[in-house]
Write an enzyme that holds these catalytic residues in place. Structure first.
Site, PDB file in Angstrom:
ATOM      1  N   ASP A   1     -53.453  68.136 -29.520  1.00  0.00           N
ATOM      2  CA  ASP A   1     -52.151  68.598 -29.978  1.00  0.00           C
ATOM      3  C   ASP A   1     -52.367  69.647 -31.088  1.00  0.00           C
ATOM      4  O   ASP A   1     -52.583  69.282 -32.209  1.00  0.00           O
ATOM      5  CB  ASP A   1     -51.308  67.434 -30.499  1.00  0.00           C
TER       6      ASP A   1
ATOM      7  N   GLU B   1     -61.396  68.291 -41.590  1.00  0.00           N
ATOM      8  CA  GLU B   1     -60.882  67.856 -40.291  1.00  0.00           C
ATOM      9  C   GLU B   1     -61.452  68.684 -39.140  1.00  0.00           C
ATOM     10  O   GLU B   1     -61.724  68.177 -38.058  1.00  0.00           O
ATOM     11  CB  GLU B   1     -59.359  67.977 -40.307  1.00  0.00           C
TER      12      GLU B   1
END
Length: 564
Positions: free
Chosen positions: A278, A518
């Protein structure tokens, strides 16, 4: 070739994407008001759906409805006072937890790491598990109706930063890192929490929030149990037994005139959000326009690989537990899925497995004739994920073919593997379907670990998030581990080369910023990734886990430089 749905249960559209609880419905109103009051700059929609109530919902709603407004907009001062009066801060519903199995330097920790500089850094990364450990507060356990955080029974390891709750598939790589850190009890506690979600909701949620209760993520729970068992021989873990995004999605949906078109768009967004990608251009018919998402008409390579791994892991665990019939059933499922993966996705000329787009619309058609032109010819890291599975990486000739294709794909860069080669400037790209695919879960386990339609879409959506030049830890790990487990000398060399690049970029990034990130920009060593609707996050659970796993496997010679 006909794509039959004989492996699939009869799927049906589950209706519109809707919110799940009165609290979530109310928090979305607060969120929308906050956007109008504070503006879009630095606005994080997730913040508002993570708030906890100080008073009951009825009293809080009444106070909110009585706020003075001008042309529907509440003043900055009034809204700030209201939030401070009626809400606890996001994150206050979790408390720091000191893991019982954490020690500063575990016995036998990373024995192959000989370089003192790298070893010192690895211990700092190890220490981050303590920083990321949390436990649900007593307030959540006693008054769960005041919180969107779910009352998990055991301690958790959160990803970090704005991700203040446990996430499903992230937890697999967190657990791999915890096992390298000898933190077996913490790893087991994570699985216990995920099993609690299965017992409560029927499947593992995307994350431990009320707004995730109709969405899952790639099915890796059985893989977590498998990894823990391999380290501990513990048979007690018997697995065999986002509203914050809604504001942006409403804006995108407004481009559709018909209600049915809007609802289909919401389903495609929701399916993309639970895909683990996503968002990416992989899910769009037009890679420059987010509203062309067609997730529910795409058969994704990697989802089916995860389900195949689930089937193989469950078969293994059933054998351990002496359940022969379950083992045989899941081995049959696995063999059928392997054949389907090769039939539908494999492109022998390219040496890759390619996503397939259904031409008959969305899911659950009785049959469809396979056509090569429906395969997505773009290079994505997911095209090589089947190598992670023994049924594929045990074939030496296949591995050599795929390895040549991988090396010439353009995905391998100075600092790791790029997710794709498309540098999209859009806010969001193409998701892949998690249901109704020809390789959907067999009826015998009723999509138990892979419930597919969500009623809330996650806030962290961006088309560029999963595209070039970003590299993500899970993809590095699966491809590297697949190459390594093939046993081929050349494949191991390539695997180690990629692992070294990834370790270096994490190390340099850490030394520059004091944090693990991340995602990383694979074009330049030490640069962290960008794109998306939220600033890049730090912490970061799966990045820590993959670095420790790579160091455990490959080590670091004393004379090897750690610099770029």
């Amino acid at each position: 070739m006909t794509l039959a749905t004989s492996l699939s249960p009869k799927c049906s559209v589950r209706g519109p994407v809707v919110v799940t609880t009165p609290l979530v419905t109310f928090l979305e109103r607060v969120q929308e008001t906050a956007l109008g009051t504070f503006g879009e700059e630095d606005f994080d929609p997730k913040l508002y759906v993570d708030l906890s109530l100080k008073f009951n919902l009825s009293k809080t709603q009444k106070a909110f409805d009585e706020l003075p407004s001008e042309n529907g907009t509440v003043s900055v001062k009034d809204l700030k006072v209201f939030i401070a009066t009626f809400f606890d801060d996001a994150g206050d519903d979790l408390v720091y937890y000191d893991p019982v199995d954490f020690v500063p330097e575990p016995e036998g920790f990373l024995p192959k790491v000989k370089n003192p500089e790298v070893r010192s850094w690895a211990l700092e990364v190890h220490a981050l598990w303590k920083n990321l450990s949390r436990k649900v507060s007593d307030g959540v356990l006693e008054h769960s109706e005041l919180h969107t955080l779910l009352p998990l029974p055991e301690a958790v390891v959160v990803p970090g930063s704005r991700f203040r709750e446990v996430y499903y598939w992230d937890s697999y790589w967190v657990i791999r890192g915890l096992l390298a850190s000898k933190m077996y009890e913490t790893a087991k506690a994570i699985v216990t929490n995920l099993i609690f979600l299965v017992d409560t909701y029927g499947y593992v949620l995307n994350g431990a929030r009320a707004y995730y209760t109709n969405r899952s993520q790639p099915p890796l729970l059985s893989a977590m149990v498998y990894e823990i068992y391999n380290r501990t021989c513990d048979v007690e873990l018997r697995y065999i037994r986002s509203p914050s995004r809604m504001l942006k999605d409403k804006e995108s949906a407004s481009k559709f005139f018909g209600n049915s078109e809007k609802q289909q768009f919401y389903r495609d967004v929701a399916s993309a959000a639970e895909s683990g990608w996503d968002f990416s251009t992989r899910w769009m018919r037009n890679t420059s326009e987010f509203t062309t998402l067609s997730t529910t008409s795409i058969l994704p390579v990697d989802l089916n690989v995860y389900i195949l791994k689930m089937e193989l892991d469950i078969a293994f665990l059933a054998k351990v537990l002496g359940n022969k019939s379950t083992m045989e059933s899941f081995m049959e499922f696995a063999e059928a899925r392997k054949n389907a993966i090769n039939s539908v996705f494999w492109d022998a000329e390219k040496g890759q497995w390619l996503d397939y787009r259904l031409t008959n619309g969305t899911i659950c058609k009785e049959s469809e004739t396979w056509q090569a032109c429906n395969q997505n010819q773009n290079a994505y890291a997911s095209n090589f994920i089947p190598l992670w599975i023994d049924l594929f990486h045990s074939d030496a000739a296949l591995v050599e073919n795929v390895m040549r294709s991988f090396q010439s794909s353009g995905l391998v860069h100075a600092a790791g593997i790029a997710t794709s080669l498309i540098n999209s400037g859009q806010q969001c790209p193409t998701p892949r379907s998690l249901c109704g695919i020809i390789l959907c879960l067999p009826t015998s386990y009723k999509c138990m670990e892979n419930r597919l339609y969500a009623n809330i879409v996650r806030p962290d959506r961006s088309c560029k998030n999963r595209d070039f030049p970003n590299g993500w830890a899970p993809l590095q790990h699966m491809i590297v581990e697949g190459l390594l487990r093939s046993g081929l000398k050349e494949a191991r060399s390539l695997a180690e080369d990629i692992a070294v690049r990834w370790i270096k970029t994490n190390y340099i990034g850490y030394k520059k910023t004091g944090a693990m990130h991340e995602k990383y920009d694979v074009r330049k060593c030490g640069a962290f990734g960008g794109g998306g609707e939220y600033i890049p996050q730090t912490g970061l659970g799966w990045s820590n886990g993959v670095v420790l796993t790579f160091l455990e496997e490959f080590g670091w010679p004393e004379d090897r430089s750690i610099g770029c």
